[in-house]
Motif scaffolding. Sequence first.
Motif, PDB file in Angstrom:
ATOM      1  N   ILE A  17       0.837  -1.202   0.000  1.00 33.81           N
ATOM      2  CA  ILE A  17       0.000   0.000   0.000  1.00 33.81           C
ATOM      3  C   ILE A  17       0.871   1.251   0.000  1.00 33.81           C
ATOM      4  O   ILE A  17       0.593   2.225  -0.724  1.00 33.81           O
ATOM      5  N   ALA A  18       1.945   1.238   0.795  1.00 32.45           N
ATOM      6  CA  ALA A  18       2.850   2.393   0.832  1.00 32.45           C
ATOM      7  C   ALA A  18       3.480   2.629  -0.539  1.00 32.45           C
ATOM      8  O   ALA A  18       3.632   3.778  -0.977  1.00 32.45           O
ATOM      9  N   ALA A  19       3.843   1.539  -1.220  1.00 39.57           N
ATOM     10  CA  ALA A  19       4.415   1.675  -2.563  1.00 39.57           C
ATOM     11  C   ALA A  19       3.405   2.291  -3.522  1.00 39.57           C
ATOM     12  O   ALA A  19       3.750   3.152  -4.349  1.00 39.57           O
ATOM     13  N   LEU A  20       2.157   1.869  -3.417  1.00 31.94           N
ATOM     14  CA  LEU A  20       1.115   2.426  -4.282  1.00 31.94           C
ATOM     15  C   LEU A  20       0.906   3.912  -4.014  1.00 31.94           C
ATOM     16  O   LEU A  20       0.780   4.712  -4.951  1.00 31.94           O
ATOM     17  N   ILE A  21       0.874   4.287  -2.755  1.00 31.60           N
ATOM     18  CA  ILE A  21       0.665   5.697  -2.414  1.00 31.60           C
ATOM     19  C   ILE A  21       1.834   6.543  -2.923  1.00 31.60           C
ATOM     20  O   ILE A  21       1.644   7.645  -3.454  1.00 31.60           O
ATOM     21  N   MET A  52       3.838   3.720 -15.192  1.00 31.40           N
ATOM     22  CA  MET A  52       3.550   3.857 -13.762  1.00 31.40           C
ATOM     23  C   MET A  52       2.237   3.175 -13.393  1.00 31.40           C
ATOM     24  O   MET A  52       2.128   2.563 -12.323  1.00 31.40           O
ATOM     25  N   ILE A  53       1.247   3.285 -14.274  1.00 32.21           N
ATOM     26  CA  ILE A  53       0.001   2.558 -14.024  1.00 32.21           C
ATOM     27  C   ILE A  53       0.277   1.059 -14.016  1.00 32.21           C
ATOM     28  O   ILE A  53      -0.229   0.317 -13.160  1.00 32.21           O
ATOM     29  N   GLY A  54       1.102   0.592 -14.962  1.00 33.29           N
ATOM     30  CA  GLY A  54       1.467  -0.823 -14.980  1.00 33.29           C
ATOM     31  C   GLY A  54       2.239  -1.228 -13.742  1.00 33.29           C
ATOM     32  O   GLY A  54       2.056  -2.330 -13.207  1.00 33.29           O
ATOM     33  N   LEU A  55       3.095  -0.332 -13.265  1.00 31.65           N
ATOM     34  CA  LEU A  55       3.860  -0.605 -12.046  1.00 31.65           C
ATOM     35  C   LEU A  55       2.934  -0.781 -10.847  1.00 31.65           C
ATOM     36  O   LEU A  55       3.229  -1.539  -9.922  1.00 31.65           O
ATOM     37  N   ALA A  56       1.801  -0.088 -10.879  1.00 31.07           N
ATOM     38  CA  ALA A  56       0.844  -0.182  -9.773  1.00 31.07           C
ATOM     39  C   ALA A  56       0.038  -1.477  -9.806  1.00 31.07           C
ATOM     40  O   ALA A  56      -0.543  -1.868  -8.783  1.00 31.07           O
ATOM     41  N   VAL A  57       0.001  -2.140 -10.957  1.00 26.43           N
ATOM     42  CA  VAL A  57      -0.835  -3.336 -11.090  1.00 26.43           C
ATOM     43  C   VAL A  57      -0.367  -4.451 -10.155  1.00 26.43           C
ATOM     44  O   VAL A  57      -1.181  -5.135  -9.527  1.00 26.43           O
ATOM     45  N   GLY A  58       0.948  -4.639 -10.043  1.00 22.46           N
ATOM     46  CA  GLY A  58       1.476  -5.711  -9.197  1.00 22.46           C
ATOM     47  C   GLY A  58       1.042  -5.597  -7.742  1.00 22.46           C
ATOM     48  O   GLY A  58       0.475  -6.548  -7.179  1.00 22.46           O
ATOM     49  N   PRO A  59       1.291  -4.443  -7.085  1.00 28.00           N
ATOM     50  CA  PRO A  59       0.822  -4.296  -5.704  1.00 28.00           C
ATOM     51  C   PRO A  59      -0.688  -4.437  -5.557  1.00 28.00           C
ATOM     52  O   PRO A  59      -1.165  -4.993  -4.562  1.00 28.00           O
ATOM     53  N   ILE A  60      -1.435  -3.931  -6.537  1.00 24.85           N
ATOM     54  CA  ILE A  60      -2.893  -4.072  -6.461  1.00 24.85           C
ATOM     55  C   ILE A  60      -3.287  -5.548  -6.482  1.00 24.85           C
ATOM     56  O   ILE A  60      -4.134  -5.997  -5.693  1.00 24.85           O
ATOM     57  N   MET A  61      -2.676  -6.322  -7.369  1.00 30.48           N
ATOM     58  CA  MET A  61      -2.969  -7.755  -7.432  1.00 30.48           C
ATOM     59  C   MET A  61      -2.538  -8.458  -6.149  1.00 30.48           C
ATOM     60  O   MET A  61      -3.236  -9.358  -5.655  1.00 30.48           O
ATOM     61  N   ASN A  62      -1.392  -8.052  -5.603  1.00 34.73           N
ATOM     62  CA  ASN A  62      -0.939  -8.639  -4.337  1.00 34.73           C
ATOM     63  C   ASN A  62      -1.960  -8.416  -3.230  1.00 34.73           C
ATOM     64  O   ASN A  62      -2.244  -9.315  -2.432  1.00 34.73           O
ATOM     65  N   ALA A  78       6.689  -3.680 -16.157  1.00 35.83           N
ATOM     66  CA  ALA A  78       6.188  -2.320 -16.387  1.00 35.83           C
ATOM     67  C   ALA A  78       7.270  -1.290 -16.083  1.00 35.83           C
ATOM     68  O   ALA A  78       7.410  -0.289 -16.801  1.00 35.83           O
ATOM     69  N   ALA A  79       8.048  -1.534 -15.026  1.00 28.23           N
ATOM     70  CA  ALA A  79       9.129  -0.608 -14.674  1.00 28.23           C
ATOM     71  C   ALA A  79      10.199  -0.579 -15.762  1.00 28.23           C
ATOM     72  O   ALA A  79      10.745   0.487 -16.083  1.00 28.23           O
ATOM     73  N   LEU A  80      10.500  -1.729 -16.343  1.00 26.39           N
ATOM     74  CA  LEU A  80      11.486  -1.773 -17.426  1.00 26.39           C
ATOM     75  C   LEU A  80      10.983  -1.011 -18.651  1.00 26.39           C
ATOM     76  O   LEU A  80      11.743  -0.283 -19.305  1.00 26.39           O
ATOM     77  N   THR A 118      11.764   6.715 -10.237  1.00 27.66           N
ATOM     78  CA  THR A 118      10.617   5.942  -9.754  1.00 27.66           C
ATOM     79  C   THR A 118      10.644   4.517 -10.289  1.00 27.66           C
ATOM     80  O   THR A 118      10.441   3.548  -9.540  1.00 27.66           O
ATOM     81  N   PHE A 119      10.912   4.370 -11.580  1.00 25.83           N
ATOM     82  CA  PHE A 119      10.951   3.031 -12.171  1.00 25.83           C
ATOM     83  C   PHE A 119      12.114   2.209 -11.608  1.00 25.83           C
ATOM     84  O   PHE A 119      11.961   1.004 -11.353  1.00 25.83           O
ATOM     85  N   ALA A 120      13.259   2.851 -11.416  1.00 28.96           N
ATOM     86  CA  ALA A 120      14.412   2.138 -10.870  1.00 28.96           C
ATOM     87  C   ALA A 120      14.138   1.669  -9.445  1.00 28.96           C
ATOM     88  O   ALA A 120      14.417   0.510  -9.087  1.00 28.96           O
ATOM     89  N   VAL A 121      13.573   2.557  -8.635  1.00 27.05           N
ATOM     90  CA  VAL A 121      13.246   2.190  -7.249  1.00 27.05           C
ATOM     91  C   VAL A 121      12.169   1.109  -7.232  1.00 27.05           C
ATOM     92  O   VAL A 121      12.231   0.161  -6.436  1.00 27.05           O
ATOM     93  N   GLY A 122      11.176   1.236  -8.125  1.00 28.15           N
ATOM     94  CA  GLY A 122      10.108   0.247  -8.174  1.00 28.15           C
ATOM     95  C   GLY A 122      10.612  -1.133  -8.549  1.00 28.15           C
ATOM     96  O   GLY A 122      10.255  -2.136  -7.913  1.00 28.15           O
TER      97      GLY A 122
END
Length: 231
Positions: A17-21, A52-62, A78-80, A118-122
């Motif tokens: 959740i923190a990653a998503l926020i 970034m929307i794609g990067l958010a998909v993983g945590p949402i699915m988790n 997505a980050a790549l 953001t992508f590198a950290v993600g």
Amino acid sequence: MNLTASRQLLIFRIINIAALIGLLGVLTGSLDLQILVGEQPCPLCLLQRSGMIGLAVGPIMNLLWGMRPAHYAVSILAALTGGAASTRQILLHIATPGDPGYGPAVAGFHLYTWAFITFAVGAAGCAVLLLFSSQFTLGDTGVLRRKGPMRIATLSVVVWTFVYLVIIAVTVLPECGLGMCPDDPASNGSIKTPVGVFGFLVFVLGSLALGYLLDRLLPSDEDELTLAPIP
């Protein structure tokens, strides 16, 4: 220190959740420049937003369906993709001597540089979380079928992400139509900052309200146990 399975799950869910926020915070900054300042996104900017929307998909699915390695893999891919777009934009401006960069700088960096960070950290964060394999053996089925504060928080963030996706998609149409987006779109009018801040607060509170409402409306395992006939 040995943690119970429920405590471990709580920690991993809070991290997601923190990653998503944090990710939504970056998107908020880019939309702020577009809506409040009038800076329109370029094609590479739109690719980065999509990443970034794609990067958010993983945590949402988790959060919704349980911790899975495949969910982290979706975010890494997505980050790549988004990282490639931001790297391309950085190199374009580095290659031209005296190029001031595209758009205004925020804290010394342009948005595409912040996107790369953001992508590198993600990607790195997902890779680190994959090292903690215990999260995949806890029998986590997600919060979608469990009422409570965690489901409210998750659904609120999902609503927030979905609305941002709609905003990004809708704002592309006036700029690009059904054809190619301009490489250097002209800035257009903006709205006053106080109005924008008020709108953002209403938006966040609305997401929380919708998350709470969905938590009340969606079925849960507890409801099914309550309604189950007594043998």
